[in-house]
Scaffold this active site. Structure first.
Site, short mmCIF file in Angstrom:
data_model
loop_
_atom_site.label_atom_id
_atom_site.label_comp_id
_atom_site.label_asym_id
_atom_site.label_seq_id
_atom_site.Cartn_x
_atom_site.Cartn_y
_atom_site.Cartn_z
N ASP A 131 0.88 -1.17 0.00
CA ASP A 131 0.00 0.00 0.00
C ASP A 131 0.92 1.22 0.00
OD1 ASP A 131 -1.57 2.16 0.70
OD2 ASP A 131 -2.67 1.10 2.27
N TYR B 251 0.82 0.41 15.17
CA TYR B 251 -0.14 0.14 14.10
C TYR B 251 0.12 1.05 12.89
CZ TYR B 251 -4.34 -0.48 11.41
OH TYR B 251 -5.20 -0.76 10.38
N LYS C 278 -3.36 -2.60 8.26
CA LYS C 278 -3.38 -4.07 8.33
C LYS C 278 -2.42 -4.66 7.29
CE LYS C 278 -6.00 -5.80 11.55
NZ LYS C 278 -5.11 -5.79 12.70
P1 13P Z 1 -5.12 -0.26 4.93
O1 13P Z 1 -4.28 -1.16 5.81
O2 13P Z 1 -5.71 -0.99 3.78
O3 13P Z 1 -4.34 0.94 4.50
O4 13P Z 1 -6.36 0.25 5.80
C1 13P Z 1 -6.09 1.03 6.92
C2 13P Z 1 -7.27 1.41 7.71
O5 13P Z 1 -7.12 1.62 8.89
C3 13P Z 1 -8.59 1.55 7.07
O6 13P Z 1 -9.56 2.06 7.98
MG MG Z 2 -4.09 2.26 3.10
MG MG Z 3 -4.71 -1.97 2.21
#
Ligand code: 13P
Ligand code: MG
Ligand code: MG
Length: 370
Positions: A11, A231, A234
């Protein structure tokens, strides 16, 4: 011919939130990867699932080949510059280190790779998920490779009858990643006991038992929080799965994914919602970033990929998606109450631990009433 399939994803920024990479970003990534297709790479395809850019590459250099990993790193860095120029949200989100050190593992991007002697009719499937974690693949892969209720090939085909070897990684061990290897069907209950804990135990690879050198599946197992110490989104896993003949058939993966199991992720990476099967290049959902998974099928010959077949695009999946929506909306009705929101141990977002520590000081001991 000995071929390696390397799938590396990251990402690196998205339009208007965690939705979808911009057209300009995707164009640049495609141009860079296609620029070395025919030299370093035999073939390649670039796509995205939600806000994650996925490089699907074939080559002859084996798993963990530094130049292929460096290519991915450089492409993601260049894409990040486009993301910054356009003000995309989370530009460079998954690039957690400054310098490349031989392999993208431990730097942020996720990778799944398999090396094999190409079969005359080699069939593969690339799974890419967004808004969830590597353990999201535990249930569908367990059912496809170990449960005859879902995978009749285990009963009907001699090549599958001996079962499969599961390599499972403990991604939350204090001293680093560790693995255990368990044979199905003999150790089925042990495999199940681990895989049910999707935050901690993750399928890393699956191998044929009748043909012990034949790898069936590889899953990206990185945990971003283990790299960043906090964090940062994800882990949004990818996987390479070989199908047909000595492996489950492509269609034996459909019913397990049609279950749309509840998985961790979605908004702020802090909730449970069902994993929705979607066509490739689908934007993340405004409905609470419901977790999603796409699947591309390919045939390979001399390392060359055919056109992809979008495995969750046929009409059957409309109904599955409708059912998944109902499941997701039911869960969302209970807001932040568990299990709609993840347990405290899985909540890293926005300093909840700090807030709880502050509350600790306000607790007082109550004298027993007896
Ligand atoms: P991503 O990990 O896909 O960037 O999503 C992060 C998130 O916290 C969406 O609410
Ligand atoms: Mg993202
Ligand atoms: Mg993502």
């Amino acid at each position: 011919m000995r071929v390696t399939v390397s799938v590396i994803k990251a990402d690196i920024g998205a339009v208007g939130g965690h939705t979808v990479p911009s057209r300009e970003l995707m164009d640049l990534v495609r141009e860079r990867v296609h620029g070395v297709t025919g030299t370093l790479l035999i073939d390649s395809t670039v796509c995205h699932t939600g806000d994650d850019v996925c490089l699907i590459m074939t080559h002859a250099h084996g798993v963990g080949y530094a130049k292929v990993h460096e290519l991915a790193w450089d492409v993601f860095r260049a894409g990040t510059e486009v993301a910054k120029r356009q003000g995309l949200y989370g530009a460079g989100q998954d690039l957690l280190k400054d310098a490349f050190s031989g392999n993208v593992k431990g730097l942020g991007p996720g990778s799944a790779e398999i090396e094999f002697d190409e079969r005359p009719n080699e069939a593969i499937m690339i799974l890419a998920a967004d808004k969830t974690e590597p353990g999201a693949f535990n249930l569908p892969l367990y059912l496809s490779f170990a449960d005859p209720m879902y995978s009749p090939g285990l009963l009907l085909s001699d090549a599958l009858h001996e079962g499969f070897k599961f390599v499972i990684m403990d991604v939350d061990h204090t001293e680093g990643d560790r693995i255990i290897t368990l044979d199905a069907p003999e150790r089925l209950y042990d495999i199940a006991a681990l895989l049910r804990d999707t935050h901690r135990y993750v399928i890393e690879s699956i191998w044929s038992r009748k043909h012990p050198n034949e790898q069936a599946a590889a899953v990206a197992t990185s945990r971003l929080r283990n790299i960043a110490g906090r964090y940062v989104g994800k882990d949004d896993p990818v996987a390479v799965v070989r199908t047909q003949r000595i492996f489950p058939a492509t269609e034996e993966f459909g019913p397990p994914f049609a279950l749309a199991p509840f998985v961790a992720g979605d908004t702020r990476g802090s909730h449970n919602l069902p994993l929705m099967p979607v066509p490739i290049n689908t934007p993340a959902s405004t409905y609470f970033c419901c977790p999603m998974v796409s699947a591309l099928g390919f045939s390979i010959h001399d390392g060359r990929l055919t056109q992809p077949t979008d495995l969750f695009a046929d009409p059957f999946w409309h109904h599955v998606r409708d059912q998944t929506v109902v499941k997701a909306m039911d869960m969302r009705r209970q807001g932040f109450f568990e299990p709609a929101m993840l347990p405290m141990s899985e909540l890293e977002y926005g300093g909840i631990v700090v807030k709880l520590n502050r509350l600790e000081k306000e607790f007082t001991m109550r004298a027993p009433a007896w």
